[in-house]
Each structure stands twice: as C-alpha cells, then as structure tokens.
Write a protein that holds these residues in place. Sequence first.
Motif, short mmCIF file in Angstrom:
data_model
loop_
_atom_site.label_atom_id
_atom_site.label_comp_id
_atom_site.label_asym_id
_atom_site.label_seq_id
_atom_site.Cartn_x
_atom_site.Cartn_y
_atom_site.Cartn_z
N PRO A 51 -84.07 10.74 61.22
CA PRO A 51 -84.61 11.42 62.26
C PRO A 51 -83.53 12.12 63.41
CG PRO A 51 -86.28 9.86 62.05
CD PRO A 51 -84.93 9.51 61.41
N ASP A 52 -82.72 11.13 63.71
CA ASP A 52 -81.75 11.51 65.02
C ASP A 52 -80.77 12.23 64.42
OD1 ASP A 52 -83.06 9.90 66.75
OD2 ASP A 52 -81.72 8.03 66.49
N ASP A 53 -80.28 12.06 63.14
CA ASP A 53 -79.17 12.99 62.41
C ASP A 53 -79.80 14.46 62.23
OD1 ASP A 53 -77.39 10.99 62.34
OD2 ASP A 53 -77.69 10.41 60.38
N ALA A 54 -81.08 14.41 61.56
CA ALA A 54 -81.53 15.62 61.56
C ALA A 54 -81.99 16.62 62.65
CB ALA A 54 -83.06 15.42 60.56
N SER A 86 -70.74 15.35 63.66
CA SER A 86 -69.82 15.23 62.45
C SER A 86 -70.61 13.98 61.60
CB SER A 86 -68.71 14.69 63.18
OG SER A 86 -67.93 15.66 63.51
N HIS A 87 -71.36 13.06 62.35
CA HIS A 87 -71.66 11.83 61.30
C HIS A 87 -73.04 12.55 60.81
CE1 HIS A 87 -73.52 8.10 60.37
NE2 HIS A 87 -74.63 8.55 60.92
N ALA A 88 -73.70 13.20 61.31
CA ALA A 88 -74.75 13.79 60.90
C ALA A 88 -74.64 14.89 59.36
CB ALA A 88 -75.66 14.80 61.75
N GLN A 89 -73.58 15.49 59.91
CA GLN A 89 -73.04 16.36 58.71
C GLN A 89 -72.49 15.80 57.63
OE1 GLN A 89 -70.43 18.70 61.18
NE2 GLN A 89 -71.54 20.44 61.55
N SER A 90 -71.83 14.66 57.71
CA SER A 90 -71.41 13.73 56.81
C SER A 90 -72.53 13.34 55.89
CB SER A 90 -70.47 12.65 57.13
OG SER A 90 -70.12 11.65 56.36
N GLN A 91 -73.79 12.64 56.74
CA GLN A 91 -74.77 12.10 56.05
C GLN A 91 -75.37 13.27 55.23
OE1 GLN A 91 -75.56 8.98 56.16
NE2 GLN A 91 -73.61 8.97 57.01
N LEU A 92 -75.45 14.43 55.43
CA LEU A 92 -75.95 15.54 54.84
C LEU A 92 -75.25 15.85 53.59
CD1 LEU A 92 -78.20 17.89 54.53
CD2 LEU A 92 -76.57 19.29 56.04
N TYR A 93 -74.07 15.82 53.82
CA TYR A 93 -73.14 15.96 52.60
C TYR A 93 -73.34 15.09 51.48
CZ TYR A 93 -68.97 16.10 49.72
OH TYR A 93 -67.94 16.51 48.79
N GLN A 94 -73.48 13.71 52.00
CA GLN A 94 -73.67 12.53 51.11
C GLN A 94 -74.76 12.82 50.16
OE1 GLN A 94 -73.05 8.83 53.10
NE2 GLN A 94 -70.74 9.27 53.33
N LEU A 95 -76.10 13.07 51.29
CA LEU A 95 -77.38 13.19 50.52
C LEU A 95 -77.39 14.43 49.60
CD1 LEU A 95 -80.53 12.75 50.56
CD2 LEU A 95 -80.70 14.47 52.31
N VAL A 96 -76.56 15.56 49.70
CA VAL A 96 -76.56 16.60 48.90
C VAL A 96 -75.90 16.05 47.54
CG1 VAL A 96 -75.46 19.00 48.41
CG2 VAL A 96 -76.63 18.49 50.36
#
Length: 106
Positions: A51-54, A86-96
């Motif tokens: 939720p914090d990343d989102a 940057s961390h959240a964008q990285s997490q989104l990339y990994q999820l995709v």
Amino acid sequence: MRPCRLDRAERNQPKARTCNCGLAESENPEDADLIRLFQDLELTLLDLMDPDDADILARFELRGETLSEIATQLRCSKDQASCRLSHAQSQLYQLVVLTLAQAKSE
C-alpha cells in the motif's frame, strides 16, 4: 529525522483510487476502450502492491503530484520521497516482469 512513512491511521484508511492519466479522450470507441483497459490494468497492479508503494506511485504517476508536494504531505525530505518513489517504481517493474513471465509459461 522522522522516517518517510504514512501515519498508521492514514495507511489503514481505504483509499478510493481514481485514474486521471491525462490521456485525451478520443472520439474513436476503440481508443476509449483501450484507454479504459490500461487504466484498469494500472489500478489492478497498484492493488497488488504494498500500500505505501502504491500510494506514492499513484500520487506521482496518476495524480501528477510533484516530489515536493509528496514530501510535504508525507512529512519527509524531497530526497526521501524520491528514494521511496524509485523503490516503488522498481517494485512495480518487478511485479510486471513476474506477471508476464508467469503468463508466458502458461
């Protein structure tokens, strides 16, 4: 210095996410359907994330808030907000990547 985190009460509040991606509305119904499909995909991916990343991704990417605005709202420095983004964008990339890899293997 206080860590850049949402207050517990704010984190636990249900968030209604809206997508205002700045995409121009098209007169072509197929374009409008494609835009809605991408918006649904964005919201689905955000729902799967921490939720914090989102939240920080939605603030920056969907709502168009600046890093300065985000830092002010989260009571942290601009550098901390940038690091969190940057961390959240990285997490989104990994999820995709994981989602696509799983779909490819099926």
